[in-house]
Every structure is written in C-alpha cells, then in structure tokens.
Design a protein around this motif. Structure first.
Motif, PDB file in Angstrom:
ATOM      1  N   HIS A  87      35.911  46.355  42.311  1.00  0.00           N
ATOM      2  CA  HIS A  87      35.138  45.115  42.308  1.00  0.00           C
ATOM      3  C   HIS A  87      34.131  45.006  41.169  1.00  0.00           C
ATOM      4  O   HIS A  87      33.471  43.987  41.037  1.00  0.00           O
ATOM      5  CB  HIS A  87      34.441  44.939  43.649  1.00  0.00           C
ATOM      6  CG  HIS A  87      35.426  44.658  44.751  1.00  0.00           C
ATOM      7  ND1 HIS A  87      35.996  43.426  44.922  1.00  0.00           N
ATOM      8  CD2 HIS A  87      35.965  45.437  45.702  1.00  0.00           C
ATOM      9  CE1 HIS A  87      36.827  43.457  45.937  1.00  0.00           C
ATOM     10  NE2 HIS A  87      36.839  44.679  46.425  1.00  0.00           N
ATOM     11  N   GLU A  89      35.154  45.029  38.112  1.00  0.00           N
ATOM     12  CA  GLU A  89      35.872  44.340  37.054  1.00  0.00           C
ATOM     13  C   GLU A  89      35.364  42.904  36.943  1.00  0.00           C
ATOM     14  O   GLU A  89      35.091  42.242  37.937  1.00  0.00           O
ATOM     15  CB  GLU A  89      37.377  44.362  37.340  1.00  0.00           C
ATOM     16  CG  GLU A  89      37.973  45.759  37.283  1.00  0.00           C
ATOM     17  CD  GLU A  89      39.464  45.752  37.546  1.00  0.00           C
ATOM     18  OE1 GLU A  89      40.114  44.714  37.291  1.00  0.00           O
ATOM     19  OE2 GLU A  89      39.960  46.782  38.007  1.00  0.00           O
ATOM     20  N   HIS A  91      36.745  40.084  36.236  1.00  0.00           N
ATOM     21  CA  HIS A  91      37.530  38.946  36.718  1.00  0.00           C
ATOM     22  C   HIS A  91      37.484  38.818  38.246  1.00  0.00           C
ATOM     23  O   HIS A  91      38.190  37.999  38.806  1.00  0.00           O
ATOM     24  CB  HIS A  91      38.960  38.992  36.179  1.00  0.00           C
ATOM     25  CG  HIS A  91      39.754  40.181  36.620  1.00  0.00           C
ATOM     26  ND1 HIS A  91      39.680  41.392  35.991  1.00  0.00           N
ATOM     27  CD2 HIS A  91      40.631  40.331  37.632  1.00  0.00           C
ATOM     28  CE1 HIS A  91      40.482  42.242  36.593  1.00  0.00           C
ATOM     29  NE2 HIS A  91      41.065  41.627  37.596  1.00  0.00           N
ATOM     30  N   TYR A  92      36.656  39.611  38.915  1.00  0.00           N
ATOM     31  CA  TYR A  92      36.421  39.451  40.353  1.00  0.00           C
ATOM     32  C   TYR A  92      34.996  38.914  40.536  1.00  0.00           C
ATOM     33  O   TYR A  92      34.045  39.630  40.262  1.00  0.00           O
ATOM     34  CB  TYR A  92      36.546  40.785  41.099  1.00  0.00           C
ATOM     35  CG  TYR A  92      37.958  41.295  41.233  1.00  0.00           C
ATOM     36  CD1 TYR A  92      38.825  40.733  42.162  1.00  0.00           C
ATOM     37  CD2 TYR A  92      38.417  42.333  40.448  1.00  0.00           C
ATOM     38  CE1 TYR A  92      40.125  41.193  42.291  1.00  0.00           C
ATOM     39  CE2 TYR A  92      39.712  42.807  40.575  1.00  0.00           C
ATOM     40  CZ  TYR A  92      40.557  42.236  41.495  1.00  0.00           C
ATOM     41  OH  TYR A  92      41.833  42.688  41.613  1.00  0.00           O
ATOM     42  N   CYS A  94      32.727  38.922  42.588  1.00  0.00           N
ATOM     43  CA  CYS A  94      32.059  39.474  43.763  1.00  0.00           C
ATOM     44  C   CYS A  94      31.417  40.802  43.403  1.00  0.00           C
ATOM     45  O   CYS A  94      31.727  41.394  42.374  1.00  0.00           O
ATOM     46  CB  CYS A  94      33.035  39.646  44.924  1.00  0.00           C
ATOM     47  SG  CYS A  94      34.244  40.946  44.679  1.00  0.00           S
ATOM     48  N   TRP A 114      29.252  42.419  50.872  1.00  0.00           N
ATOM     49  CA  TRP A 114      29.775  41.867  49.622  1.00  0.00           C
ATOM     50  C   TRP A 114      29.111  40.538  49.327  1.00  0.00           C
ATOM     51  O   TRP A 114      28.874  39.741  50.234  1.00  0.00           O
ATOM     52  CB  TRP A 114      31.276  41.624  49.734  1.00  0.00           C
ATOM     53  CG  TRP A 114      32.071  42.832  50.074  1.00  0.00           C
ATOM     54  CD1 TRP A 114      32.434  43.263  51.319  1.00  0.00           C
ATOM     55  CD2 TRP A 114      32.594  43.780  49.169  1.00  0.00           C
ATOM     56  NE1 TRP A 114      33.148  44.412  51.236  1.00  0.00           N
ATOM     57  CE2 TRP A 114      33.270  44.755  49.922  1.00  0.00           C
ATOM     58  CE3 TRP A 114      32.563  43.903  47.778  1.00  0.00           C
ATOM     59  CZ2 TRP A 114      33.900  45.830  49.336  1.00  0.00           C
ATOM     60  CZ3 TRP A 114      33.201  44.980  47.203  1.00  0.00           C
ATOM     61  CH2 TRP A 114      33.853  45.922  47.974  1.00  0.00           C
ATOM     62  N   TYR A 116      29.766  37.051  47.085  1.00  0.00           N
ATOM     63  CA  TYR A 116      30.752  36.286  46.327  1.00  0.00           C
ATOM     64  C   TYR A 116      30.018  35.188  45.566  1.00  0.00           C
ATOM     65  O   TYR A 116      29.485  34.252  46.169  1.00  0.00           O
ATOM     66  CB  TYR A 116      31.809  35.683  47.263  1.00  0.00           C
ATOM     67  CG  TYR A 116      32.658  36.754  47.898  1.00  0.00           C
ATOM     68  CD1 TYR A 116      33.836  37.165  47.299  1.00  0.00           C
ATOM     69  CD2 TYR A 116      32.247  37.388  49.065  1.00  0.00           C
ATOM     70  CE1 TYR A 116      34.604  38.179  47.858  1.00  0.00           C
ATOM     71  CE2 TYR A 116      33.008  38.397  49.630  1.00  0.00           C
ATOM     72  CZ  TYR A 116      34.180  38.786  49.020  1.00  0.00           C
ATOM     73  OH  TYR A 116      34.923  39.803  49.566  1.00  0.00           O
ATOM     74  N   GLU A 125      39.539  33.262  45.662  1.00  0.00           N
ATOM     75  CA  GLU A 125      40.030  33.800  44.397  1.00  0.00           C
ATOM     76  C   GLU A 125      40.143  35.322  44.460  1.00  0.00           C
ATOM     77  O   GLU A 125      41.160  35.906  44.061  1.00  0.00           O
ATOM     78  CB  GLU A 125      39.091  33.399  43.260  1.00  0.00           C
ATOM     79  CG  GLU A 125      39.479  33.947  41.906  1.00  0.00           C
ATOM     80  CD  GLU A 125      38.451  33.620  40.828  1.00  0.00           C
ATOM     81  OE1 GLU A 125      38.488  34.318  39.792  1.00  0.00           O
ATOM     82  OE2 GLU A 125      37.629  32.704  41.010  1.00  0.00           O
ATOM     83  N   VAL A 126      39.115  35.976  44.972  1.00  0.00           N
ATOM     84  CA  VAL A 126      39.119  37.436  45.060  1.00  0.00           C
ATOM     85  C   VAL A 126      40.221  37.915  45.997  1.00  0.00           C
ATOM     86  O   VAL A 126      40.970  38.846  45.673  1.00  0.00           O
ATOM     87  CB  VAL A 126      37.739  37.967  45.521  1.00  0.00           C
ATOM     88  CG1 VAL A 126      37.808  39.448  45.882  1.00  0.00           C
ATOM     89  CG2 VAL A 126      36.695  37.738  44.439  1.00  0.00           C
ATOM     90  N   LYS A 129      43.569  37.660  44.265  1.00  0.00           N
ATOM     91  CA  LYS A 129      43.735  38.678  43.232  1.00  0.00           C
ATOM     92  C   LYS A 129      43.941  40.063  43.842  1.00  0.00           C
ATOM     93  O   LYS A 129      44.719  40.869  43.324  1.00  0.00           O
ATOM     94  CB  LYS A 129      42.527  38.695  42.303  1.00  0.00           C
ATOM     95  CG  LYS A 129      42.484  37.511  41.367  1.00  0.00           C
ATOM     96  CD  LYS A 129      41.269  37.543  40.478  1.00  0.00           C
ATOM     97  CE  LYS A 129      41.282  36.369  39.510  1.00  0.00           C
ATOM     98  NZ  LYS A 129      40.093  36.356  38.653  1.00  0.00           N
ATOM     99  N   LEU A 130      43.249  40.359  44.941  1.00  0.00           N
ATOM    100  CA  LEU A 130      43.389  41.668  45.567  1.00  0.00           C
ATOM    101  C   LEU A 130      44.785  41.881  46.148  1.00  0.00           C
ATOM    102  O   LEU A 130      45.277  43.002  46.175  1.00  0.00           O
ATOM    103  CB  LEU A 130      42.323  41.872  46.649  1.00  0.00           C
ATOM    104  CG  LEU A 130      40.910  42.129  46.143  1.00  0.00           C
ATOM    105  CD1 LEU A 130      39.939  42.232  47.305  1.00  0.00           C
ATOM    106  CD2 LEU A 130      40.847  43.371  45.268  1.00  0.00           C
ATOM    107  N   ASN A 133      46.771  43.378  43.485  1.00  0.00           N
ATOM    108  CA  ASN A 133      46.248  44.620  42.921  1.00  0.00           C
ATOM    109  C   ASN A 133      46.865  45.829  43.633  1.00  0.00           C
ATOM    110  O   ASN A 133      46.605  46.069  44.812  1.00  0.00           O
ATOM    111  CB  ASN A 133      44.723  44.620  43.053  1.00  0.00           C
ATOM    112  CG  ASN A 133      44.073  45.809  42.395  1.00  0.00           C
ATOM    113  OD1 ASN A 133      44.514  46.942  42.543  1.00  0.00           O
ATOM    114  ND2 ASN A 133      42.987  45.543  41.689  1.00  0.00           N
TER     115      ASN A 133
END
Length: 181
Positions: A87, A89, A91-92, A94, A114, A116, A125-126, A129-130, A133
């Motif tokens: 997290h 990174e 592009h996340y 959060c 967390w 956001y 979005e997160v 993406k996860l 991953n």
C-alpha cells in the motif's frame, strides 16, 4: 482495542435528569442541548453529512481479524512484511494508518486502520487494483489459513476531531464507537 491517533478519549457529557423539579430539569436539559446538539432537519440532512469533515474526502476502513491463537505471531509477521509494502505504492490512494493487536476484550484479534484519500471512489479503485495484484492475492490466501473470522467497518471522520496519524513505540489505544440519534 485502540484508536491509533490517541484522540478518542474525549469526555462525553450526557444530560441526565435528577430528582429536582421538572421545570428546572427541563431548563438544564435544554441549556445542555444548546451547547452540544446541532439542530438537524432529518428530512434534508443526514447526520453523516453534517458531522463529516468537509475539507477532506477521506474514508477510513477499520478491519478486525480474529486470528487462530496458534497463528497470531505468524500472522503479525506476515502483515508486517506485506501490507506496508503493497500500500505504499503511489498508484494506491490509501495508507495504512495503524495496526495492532487487542489485549482486552476480544483476544487474538488484529486491527488495521486504513485511510482512503478520495472517499468511496478511492476505496473501489484500490479494491479493483488489489484483485489484480498477485502478491496481495497470495497474501490473502496465506492469511486466510490463519483466520477464524474477519469484519470491516467503513468510517467517516468527525469534523471536530483531528486526523489520526501513526505513532512510534508500543502504545495503548482505546477504541470507542458512538451511535448518533
């Protein structure tokens, strides 16, 4: 349980009626309410909209993981290795604000907080993406073998409390929940 910002120990004043006269109690009750209660028109405004911070659009997720007692140490090590790396990174949208274990109340429980940046769209979005991953997918599979149950709560900040920030060292936090009427 804990509140990583350490700001949750705000005293709460609850008006209660004593044995005095009803007129006096009524005056005191309305005086106290005028100090602490904001008038809300339930037909127009939701409490969450009135009390949430307007200058930020952060959404918080509080995760509760009930861990098998024999797996708690391995669970903590796994989370310490994987969660911050994934997290952090860019592009996340959060951040992991805090993570801790409970020692009073629910036992063998891990709690993660967390933030956001960007509210519900950022959360969606997160999560999207996860799912793509591979490292996170492997982490979830390994973590799943250590858990008895899990629960998430989505939270909005109150406008009158500061934003929670990570703190170093071993700390004791108190987690409080309020139900608004």
């Amino acid at each position: 349980r804990g509140c990583p910002a350490g700001h949750c120990s705000v005293p709460v004043l609850v008006p209660c009626r004593g044995l005095g006269s009803s007129a006096r109690s009524s005056r005191e009750d309305s005086w106290l309410k005028s100090l602490f209660v904001r008038k809300v028109d339930p037909r127009k405004d939701a409490h969450s909209n009135l009390l949430a911070k307007r200058e930020t659009s952060s959404l918080y997720k509080l995760q509760f993981h009930n861990v098998k007692p024999e797996c708690l140490e391995a669970y903590n090590k796994l989370c310490q290795e994987v969660l911050p790396k994934i997290h952090e990174e860019k592009h996340y949208p959060c951040a992991l604000v805090g993570t801790w274990n409970t020692w009073y109340g629910e036992q063998d429980q891990a709690v993660h907080l967390w933030r956001y940046e960007g509210g519900y769209p950022a959360l969606n979005e997160v999560m999207s993406k996860l799912r793509q991953n591979k490292e996170f997918t492997e982490f979830r599979k390994e973590r799943g073998n250590m858990l008895l149950s899990r629960k998430n709560q989505l939270l909005l900040e109150f406008s009158f409390w500061n934003e929670p920030v990570p703190r170093d060292g071993p700390n004791i936090y108190e987690l409080r929940s309020y139900q608004l009427r």
